[in-house]
Design a protein around this motif. Structure first.
Motif, PDB file in Angstrom:
ATOM      1  N   SER A   1       0.842  -1.202   0.000  1.00  0.00           N
ATOM      2  CA  SER A   1       0.000   0.000   0.000  1.00  0.00           C
ATOM      3  C   SER A   1       0.871   1.244   0.000  1.00  0.00           C
ATOM      4  CB  SER A   1      -0.907  -0.004   1.230  1.00  0.00           C
ATOM      5  OG  SER A   1      -0.164  -0.329   2.380  1.00  0.00           O
TER       6      SER A   1
ATOM      7  N   ARG B   1      -3.907  -2.336   7.155  1.00  0.00           N
ATOM      8  CA  ARG B   1      -4.929  -1.427   7.700  1.00  0.00           C
ATOM      9  C   ARG B   1      -5.283  -0.312   6.736  1.00  0.00           C
ATOM     10  NH1 ARG B   1      -1.002  -2.099  11.391  1.00  0.00           N
ATOM     11  NH2 ARG B   1      -0.049  -0.238  10.530  1.00  0.00           N
TER      12      ARG B   1
ATOM     13  N   ASN C   1       7.437  -8.476   1.323  1.00  0.00           N
ATOM     14  CA  ASN C   1       7.941  -7.135   1.614  1.00  0.00           C
ATOM     15  C   ASN C   1       7.433  -6.593   2.946  1.00  0.00           C
ATOM     16  OD1 ASN C   1       8.840  -4.241   0.848  1.00  0.00           O
ATOM     17  ND2 ASN C   1       6.637  -4.040   1.235  1.00  0.00           N
TER      18      ASN C   1
ATOM     19  N   TYR D   1      14.835  -6.918  15.237  1.00  0.00           N
ATOM     20  CA  TYR D   1      14.409  -6.748  13.838  1.00  0.00           C
ATOM     21  C   TYR D   1      15.438  -7.386  12.896  1.00  0.00           C
ATOM     22  CZ  TYR D   1      13.931  -4.096   9.423  1.00  0.00           C
ATOM     23  OH  TYR D   1      13.827  -3.730   8.117  1.00  0.00           O
TER      24      TYR D   1
HETATM   25  P1  NAP Z   1       6.377   0.882   5.208  1.00  0.00           P
HETATM   26  O1  NAP Z   1       6.447   2.145   4.432  1.00  0.00           O
HETATM   27  O2  NAP Z   1       6.294   0.979   6.696  1.00  0.00           O
HETATM   28  O3  NAP Z   1       5.113   0.025   4.689  1.00  0.00           O
HETATM   29  C1  NAP Z   1       4.876  -1.198   5.291  1.00  0.00           C
HETATM   30  C2  NAP Z   1       3.894  -1.967   4.476  1.00  0.00           C
HETATM   31  O4  NAP Z   1       3.695  -3.235   5.085  1.00  0.00           O
HETATM   32  C3  NAP Z   1       2.553  -1.323   4.378  1.00  0.00           C
HETATM   33  O5  NAP Z   1       1.971  -1.659   3.150  1.00  0.00           O
HETATM   34  C4  NAP Z   1       1.770  -1.961   5.505  1.00  0.00           C
HETATM   35  O6  NAP Z   1       0.362  -1.996   5.288  1.00  0.00           O
HETATM   36  C5  NAP Z   1       2.333  -3.366   5.494  1.00  0.00           C
HETATM   37  N1  NAP Z   1       2.291  -3.988   6.806  1.00  0.00           N
HETATM   38  C6  NAP Z   1       2.885  -3.554   7.937  1.00  0.00           C
HETATM   39  N2  NAP Z   1       2.585  -4.411   8.934  1.00  0.00           N
HETATM   40  C7  NAP Z   1       1.805  -5.368   8.431  1.00  0.00           C
HETATM   41  C8  NAP Z   1       1.161  -6.505   8.965  1.00  0.00           C
HETATM   42  N3  NAP Z   1       1.256  -6.855  10.253  1.00  0.00           N
HETATM   43  N4  NAP Z   1       0.428  -7.265   8.138  1.00  0.00           N
HETATM   44  C9  NAP Z   1       0.309  -6.927   6.847  1.00  0.00           C
HETATM   45  N5  NAP Z   1       0.879  -5.860   6.294  1.00  0.00           N
HETATM   46  C10 NAP Z   1       1.616  -5.093   7.084  1.00  0.00           C
HETATM   47  O7  NAP Z   1       7.558  -0.085   4.878  1.00  0.00           O
HETATM   48  P2  NAP Z   1       8.910   0.164   4.058  1.00  0.00           P
HETATM   49  O8  NAP Z   1       9.774   1.087   4.817  1.00  0.00           O
HETATM   50  O9  NAP Z   1       8.600   0.445   2.679  1.00  0.00           O
HETATM   51  O10 NAP Z   1       9.581  -1.267   4.198  1.00  0.00           O
HETATM   52  C11 NAP Z   1       9.252  -2.334   3.378  1.00  0.00           C
HETATM   53  C12 NAP Z   1      10.170  -3.491   3.693  1.00  0.00           C
HETATM   54  O11 NAP Z   1      11.512  -3.066   3.517  1.00  0.00           O
HETATM   55  C13 NAP Z   1      10.081  -3.996   5.105  1.00  0.00           C
HETATM   56  O12 NAP Z   1      10.219  -5.370   5.149  1.00  0.00           O
HETATM   57  C14 NAP Z   1      11.263  -3.355   5.786  1.00  0.00           C
HETATM   58  O13 NAP Z   1      11.724  -4.111   6.884  1.00  0.00           O
HETATM   59  C15 NAP Z   1      12.269  -3.330   4.674  1.00  0.00           C
HETATM   60  N6  NAP Z   1      13.304  -2.286   4.822  1.00  0.00           N
HETATM   61  C16 NAP Z   1      12.967  -0.966   4.809  1.00  0.00           C
HETATM   62  C17 NAP Z   1      13.969  -0.006   4.937  1.00  0.00           C
HETATM   63  C18 NAP Z   1      13.662   1.459   4.917  1.00  0.00           C
HETATM   64  O14 NAP Z   1      14.549   2.251   5.183  1.00  0.00           O
HETATM   65  N7  NAP Z   1      12.476   1.867   4.544  1.00  0.00           N
HETATM   66  C19 NAP Z   1      15.280  -0.404   5.080  1.00  0.00           C
HETATM   67  C20 NAP Z   1      15.587  -1.765   5.068  1.00  0.00           C
HETATM   68  C21 NAP Z   1      14.587  -2.697   4.933  1.00  0.00           C
HETATM   69  P3  NAP Z   1      -0.597  -0.796   5.801  1.00  0.00           P
HETATM   70  O15 NAP Z   1      -0.367   0.347   4.860  1.00  0.00           O
HETATM   71  O16 NAP Z   1      -1.956  -1.307   5.721  1.00  0.00           O
HETATM   72  O17 NAP Z   1      -0.163  -0.475   7.167  1.00  0.00           O
END
Ligand code: NAP
Length: 800
Positions: free
Chosen positions: A563, A587, A645, A708
């Motif tokens: 999303s 959500r 993801n 994490y």
């Molecule tokens: P984000 O912006 O926080 O978005 C998280 C996404 O996951 C949203 O679509 C959310 O849905 C969904 N989500 C969260 N908790 C969930 C649950 N319990 N069940 C189902 N869906 C859930 O995430 P992001 O930063 O893009 O990160 C994406 C991935 O990359 C993650 O695995 C993260 O660990 C990894 N990562 C991110 C970074 C970074 O700097 N951003 C760095 C390294 C790794 P809703 O919108 O409905 O809440």
């Protein structure tokens, strides 16, 4: 569009199909399924409302099922098992097919469904475009076209196919020889409202033959022939008065008070083009063969031509066709056409003959009391026994060249599919129903070299089904059998090469001297395409997606947590490559819907599914939604790509990490991906892709995120092990580790924080979601086929 006359200019499209009737539209859809660009030219500005043919036979129903078209037709049409041979009643219900019998679908409905399907797949249908000139040279075909508004234009293409009916302009302009005989006898036909006469099935009177059938809408279709009355050379359709007069002469009834809705005449002419292909011009359907439309065989024969040609021509223009693949279209379909024309000629002789055929009819009626005689004729008429040429004489191999009889398959616990569903993607299939038999593992491993063209499926099947009887069977995209186990493993490799070309790895090595795709690299879309098209053009497919084929056309992808953030960018990227994407979220419904509508606005395909990971029943809830949506969009439930993801971070020191937080991190970030993969394997196609988004924190330290980072390390470990487990199916499993990536969170609004995070990367900036999405798109594509169990650092050189 000014036209393309410079022979070095790019082609406007790869294939032009002339004629937007059912045959042309089925061909257009098949070509799109195989990745070819196609423009369909139709002389008429509005589709014809005449339903000349109303019968779909068993083999055509199977073909439609193979493409998910039956669901589009709507509720199953009425089926009548009562067939006939030249008017002598004969049961068609005993044919070995789930679709035995005659299915009543008006031709207008068949055309509508095929138009919708072909345009959704990206075919461009131009109404009011009449072919008026045609030239071809070694490299291209130039079609001269006059539009309904009186403009002229030229379209350059690699191949042109005439599906323009009996009076085919393509056949005339390209000077195909069309030997045969003109009609000597004819049936007059009319749809009449306001009459009340008894239904008559091929009723023979002393002076002629009469047929009458009242439809549910109250309209009666009458057909009549007076014995000995010769066919009339007609320049226009007959008057209703002529039908009334002949009907009276034959039956004694007066239908003159009725209102004629449609009147025509059809004779027993019989002609067949001596070749179905001349260089870059081909013929299909009535353009290639004219026959009396008795028993609905004419339309069915034409549709089956299109199904045979589509995948071969698509492979040819893509440059992946083996030598002579396209020639097999003429070889197979000309021979089948001859058989059907013989059958129809025999039927018209006994149908339209008078007293002189009475004895013949009596003998035939006696023969048709024997099951084997009925089976033989019904197999031909329904199309299920029409084997591809080259199989003749192979009586010790009844399967050779035949279509695979559709059967249910069980591909995993609770995962039931069918051979027709598996064929919907338009690729070949190797179905192994005896996986532990000697040599089968080797066979599957070898076939994996064709994973981009042939899907390998290990499945259970009912013992009396054809897949089970054959043990292992190679099926072409049109559902015909290319090889079966009894032919031996060496023949399997020959068949793979013969129908699908060189195996991928060898193909790549030989690439430098390989054939250039005819027109493939040179194709440009006709400039006129963006102009407002006439009714029936491909309004469903926005231009951005129609302009090029992506690397993931016809693939399906699940991206968890898409999303927002990285997941959203991944979903958008995969959709831009042509995949149908499941946008999963927990959500934030609004954000998910925004992602979906953004993808659709760009011409892509997506739908949203909600499921909270880390909660009881999470994976089942997720897949219920995924499969329901996939079924709706594709008719099947198969996935090609899974991107794990969704994830949550901890953001607390080790001292403050509670067991509850720890469990939650594990549940969402590690346990859910494991069970998502486990569940996805039921429907993940061979050659599929699993990509996990982990984190650079498995490589460098951040004490705020120990728990994490542990969960992400667990996922990387999982990927390695699953990679080994799934290699035999050509499925790759990899991890992509982002560094700091701007997911739109509040911290990215703080310039000081961003500056600090940026200097961690060798490039002195924070990552963007698209930086990660590009890596995922590569790992999702065929280009990454040699990478599995890998960890891809996508941190922009963090802390090098
Ligand atoms: P984000 O912006 O926080 O978005 C998280 C996404 O996951 C949203 O679509 C959310 O849905 C969904 N989500 C969260 N908790 C969930 C649950 N319990 N069940 C189902 N869906 C859930 O995430 P992001 O930063 O893009 O990160 C994406 C991935 O990359 C993650 O695995 C993260 O660990 C990894 N990562 C991110 C970074 C970074 O700097 N951003 C760095 C390294 C790794 P809703 O919108 O409905 O809440």
């Amino acid at each position: 569009m000014s036209g393309t006359t410079d022979p070095r200019a790019p082609l406007d499209t790869q294939v032009v199909v002339v004629g937007a009737g059912p045959v042309g539209l089925l061909l257009a859809g098949e070509l799109r399924l195989g990745g070819a660009d196609v423009v369909v030219l139709e002389r008429l500005t509005e589709p014809s409302q005449e339903s000349r043919a109303t019968t779909l036979h068993a083999r055509t129903m199977e073909l439609f099922d193979q493409r998910g078209l039956l669901d589009r037709i709507g509720p199953m049409p009425p089926c009548d098992p009562r067939g006939h041979f030249g008017g002598i009643p004969m049961d068609l219900g005993g044919v070995d097919s789930a679709y035995a019998g005659q299915w009543k679908v008006p031709q207008t409905r068949t055309r509508e469904v095929l138009l919708e399907w072909a345009t959704e797949l990206g075919a461009e249908v131009r109404a009011g475009h009449e072919l008026v000139a045609l030239t071809q040279d070694g490299d291209r075909v130039l079609a001269g076209v006059r539009t309904a508004e009186g403009r002229t234009l030229r379209i350059g293409c690699a191949y042109l196919v005439g599906c323009d009916g009996e009076d085919s302009t393509v056949r005339r302009l390209a000077a195909f020889a069309f030997p045969g005989v003109d009609a000597t006898r004819e049936l007059l036909r009319a749809d009449v409202a306001g009459i009340d006469i008894p239904d008559r099935r091929f009723e023979r009177f002393p002076d002629g033959l009469a047929i009458a059938g009242r439809r549910p809408d109250g309209v009666t279709r009458v057909m009549v022939h007076r014995f000995g009355r010769p066919a009339v050379r007609r320049t226009a359709e007959p008057e209703f008065a002529e039908v009334v007069a002949v009907w009276r002469e034959v039956t004694g009834e007066d239908i003159g008070s009725g209102t004629p809705l449609w009147v025509n005449a059809f004779g027993d002419a019989r002609r067949q083009a001596d070749r179905y292909r001349m260089g870059r011009v081909l013929l299909a359907g009535d353009a290639a063969h004219v026959q009396m439309p008795v028993g609905g065989q004419a339309l069915n024969l034409g549709l089956q031509d299109a199904a045979n040609l589509g995948w071969k021509l698509a492979a040819e223009v893509a440059g992946r066709a083996p030598e002579r693949l396209l020639d097999t279209y003429h070889e197979e379909r000309h021979a089948v056409g001859r058989q059907v024309l013989d059958n129809i000629a025999a039927q018209s002789a006994v149908l339209l003959g008078g007293g002189e055929v009475s004895a013949l009819r009596t003998v035939l009626a006696e023969l048709l009391r024997h099951d084997s005689a009925v089976r033989q004729l019904a197999g031909r008429i329904s199309g299920v026994d029409l084997r591809s040429a080259g199989a003749a004489g192979a009586s010790d191999r009844p399967w050779s060249g035949a279509r695979l009889a559709p059967a249910e398959l069980v591909t995993g616990p609770g995962a039931v599919t069918s051979t027709t569903q598996l064929l919907r993607a338009g690729s070949g299939l190797l179905i192994d129903t005896d996986p532990d038999a000697p040599g089968h593992a080797e066979l599957r491993a070898q076939a994996a070299l064709w994973a981009d063209r042939v899907r390998v499926v290990v499945a259970g099947a009912a013992p009396d089904s054809e897949p089970a009887r054959l043990g292992a069977v190679l099926v072409r995209p049109d559902g015909h059998i290319a090889w079966a186990r009894a032919e031996g493993p060496a023949a399997a490799l020959d068949a793979l090469r013969r129908w699908f070309g060189a195996p991928r790895a060898l193909d790549t090595v030989a690439g430098a001297k390989g054939r250039a795709a005819p027109g493939g690299a040179r194709t440009a879309r006709p400039a006129e395409r963006t102009a407002a098209g006439p009714a029936g053009t491909s309004a469903h497919v926005p231009p951005s997606r129609r302009q090029k084929m992506g690397t993931l056309e016809n693939k399906t992808a699940l991206v968890t947590g898409s999303s927002r953030g990285i997941g959203r960018a991944v979903a958008e990227r995969l959709a831009a490559e042509g995949a149908l994407v499941v946008v999963h979220y927990a959500r934030n419904k609004e954000a998910a819907e925004d992602t979906v509508s953004g993808i659709r606005a760009g011409g892509g395909r997506a739908f949203a599914v909600r499921a909270t990971l880390g909660a009881a029943g999470d994976v089942d809830a997720l897949f219920d939604g995924v499969e329901e949506g996939l079924k709706e969009h594709t008719g099947g439930v198969e996935l090609d790509i899974v991107v794990n993801n969704a994830g949550i971070m901890g953001g607390v020191s080790p001292e403050d990490t509670t067991p509850e937080l720890f469990d939650r991190l594990v549940a969402v970030n590690a346990k859910a991906p494991f069970f998502i993969v486990q569940r996805a394997l039921r429907t993940l196609r061979d050659g599929g892709r699993i990509i996990n988004i982990t984190s650079g924190l498995t490589r460098f330290a951040n004490p705020e995120e120990i728990a994490y980072a542990m969960t992400k390390g667990a996922v990387e470990t999982m990927a390695r092990h699953y990679a080994k487990h799934l290699a035999g199916r050509g499925i790759t499993v990899n991890s992509v580790a982002p560094g700091v990536t701007n997911n739109g969170g509040e911290i990215f609004d703080d310039p000081q924080a961003v500056q600090f995070m940026a200097q961690l990367s060798a490039f002195n900036r924070v990552g963007e979601p698209s930086d990660i999405a590009d890596v995922v798109a590569f790992l999702a594509s065929d280009a990454s086929r040699w990478i599995t169990g890998a960890f891809v650092d996508a941190t922009g050189g963090t802390l090098l």
